[in-house]
Design an enzyme around this catalytic site. Structure first.
Site, PDB file in Angstrom:
ATOM      1  CD  GLU A 102      -3.173   0.447   0.190  1.00  0.00           C
ATOM      2  OE1 GLU A 102      -2.635   1.313  -0.539  1.00  0.00           O
ATOM      3  OE2 GLU A 102      -4.393   0.311   0.267  1.00  0.00           O
ATOM      4  CG  ASP A 103      -0.994   4.572  -1.741  1.00  0.00           C
ATOM      5  OD1 ASP A 103      -1.678   3.879  -0.952  1.00  0.00           O
ATOM      6  OD2 ASP A 103      -1.509   5.285  -2.621  1.00  0.00           O
ATOM      7  CG  ASP A 106      -6.983   7.916   5.788  1.00  0.00           C
ATOM      8  OD1 ASP A 106      -6.608   8.455   6.823  1.00  0.00           O
ATOM      9  OD2 ASP A 106      -7.900   8.381   5.090  1.00  0.00           O
ATOM     10  CG  PHE A 155      -5.475  14.839   1.304  1.00  0.00           C
ATOM     11  CD1 PHE A 155      -6.133  13.615   1.304  1.00  0.00           C
ATOM     12  CD2 PHE A 155      -5.058  15.369   0.094  1.00  0.00           C
ATOM     13  CE1 PHE A 155      -6.377  12.935   0.123  1.00  0.00           C
ATOM     14  CE2 PHE A 155      -5.296  14.697  -1.098  1.00  0.00           C
ATOM     15  CZ  PHE A 155      -5.957  13.486  -1.088  1.00  0.00           C
ATOM     16  NE  ARG A 168      -3.332   8.366  -9.443  1.00  0.00           N
ATOM     17  CZ  ARG A 168      -3.903   7.863  -8.348  1.00  0.00           C
ATOM     18  NH1 ARG A 168      -3.177   7.541  -7.311  1.00  0.00           N
ATOM     19  NH2 ARG A 168      -5.207   7.697  -8.293  1.00  0.00           N
TER      20      ARG A 168
HETATM   21  P1  IMP Z   1      -8.318   3.809   3.729  1.00  0.00           P
HETATM   22  O1  IMP Z   1      -9.212   2.738   3.162  1.00  0.00           O
HETATM   23  O2  IMP Z   1      -9.108   4.878   4.448  1.00  0.00           O
HETATM   24  O3  IMP Z   1      -7.211   3.257   4.603  1.00  0.00           O
HETATM   25  O4  IMP Z   1      -7.665   4.561   2.527  1.00  0.00           O
HETATM   26  C1  IMP Z   1      -6.684   3.979   1.801  1.00  0.00           C
HETATM   27  C2  IMP Z   1      -6.493   4.597   0.444  1.00  0.00           C
HETATM   28  O5  IMP Z   1      -6.958   5.934   0.385  1.00  0.00           O
HETATM   29  C3  IMP Z   1      -5.010   4.651   0.145  1.00  0.00           C
HETATM   30  O6  IMP Z   1      -4.583   3.490  -0.494  1.00  0.00           O
HETATM   31  C4  IMP Z   1      -4.889   5.874  -0.725  1.00  0.00           C
HETATM   32  O7  IMP Z   1      -5.035   5.516  -2.075  1.00  0.00           O
HETATM   33  C5  IMP Z   1      -6.027   6.762  -0.283  1.00  0.00           C
HETATM   34  N1  IMP Z   1      -5.528   7.804   0.645  1.00  0.00           N
HETATM   35  C6  IMP Z   1      -5.528   7.775   1.998  1.00  0.00           C
HETATM   36  N2  IMP Z   1      -4.979   8.879   2.526  1.00  0.00           N
HETATM   37  C7  IMP Z   1      -4.597   9.631   1.466  1.00  0.00           C
HETATM   38  C8  IMP Z   1      -3.913  10.905   1.353  1.00  0.00           C
HETATM   39  O8  IMP Z   1      -3.545  11.590   2.327  1.00  0.00           O
HETATM   40  N3  IMP Z   1      -3.677  11.343   0.075  1.00  0.00           N
HETATM   41  C9  IMP Z   1      -4.055  10.640  -1.036  1.00  0.00           C
HETATM   42  N4  IMP Z   1      -4.670   9.446  -0.970  1.00  0.00           N
HETATM   43  C10 IMP Z   1      -4.946   8.952   0.270  1.00  0.00           C
HETATM   44 MG    MG Z   2      -4.121   3.238  -2.414  1.00  0.00          MG
END
Ligand code: IMP
Ligand code: MG
Length: 179
Positions: A102-103, A106, A155, A168
């Protein structure tokens, strides 16, 4: 480095390319050690993780494979909490050592869903690596086995991460600027 505008928001420099590569190097060294003789299969979560995965894989010094999956829970600058789609996962995963790439993690909603899907596939092991982790936003109970850097709940864009499709391609990582 200076501020930049993407859509309606202003972003300021947060992590330079060199700092990101130090994290990537540290993670690949650890993984190469932990997975020696295991021939792991990296499952890269698209779209955001593609640049991190490309750098990480090129630093791996052991035998490994790669596949892409896609699922998305994001729209705008806050997580919508619902999964929109899942593509990929076509290979045989039985008895494989899987590493989800994962990048950023969150809320953890995206990964929880993927982990549930993978439970059905009888893999030998499933671990998670994420370049960035927002502990304050995390709502789940699973473990991020390899977290590159813990960051505040702000963010960010760049190095694969986008704000509504843009950003990106940035080499460095930027954080949203309130002022
Ligand atoms: P989660 O399901 O809430 O954990 O979100 C995960 C996905 O949301 C990550 O794989 C990212 O692609 C995107 N994401 C979460 N935080 C950010 C951010 O700060 N900037 C851009 N994309 C984000
Ligand atoms: Mg992602």
């Amino acid at each position: 480095m200076q501020k930049l505008k993407i859509h309606d928001k202003v972003f300021k420099p947060y992590l330079k390319e060199e700092a990101i590569m130090e994290i990537v190097n540290r993670l690949s060294t650890k993984l190469s050690k932990d997975y020696a003789d295991k021939s792991p299969l990296f499952l890269v979560v698209l779209n955001g993780s593609f640049i991190f995965a490309a750098d990480l894989l090129r630093k791996m010094t052991i035998e490994c494979e790669l596949s892409f999956v896609k699922l998305s829970s994001y729209s705008g600058t806050s997580s919508s909490g619902s999964i929109k789609q899942l593509i990929g996962l076509n290979e045989e995963l039985v008895d494989r050592h899987l590493i989800i790439v994962e990048d950023i993690v969150d809320t953890g909603t995206t990964l929880e869903y993927l982990l549930q899907e993978l439970q059905k596939r009888k893999a030998a092991s499933v671990k998670v690596i994420s370049l960035l982790f927002k502990p304050e936003a995390f709502k789940k109970s699973f473990t991020i086995d390899y977290a590159g850097l813990e960051i505040p709940n702000d963010f960010i864009v760049g190095y694969g991460l986008d704000y509504n499709g843009l950003g990106r391609n940035l080499k460095d990582i930027y954080v949203i600027s309130e002022d």
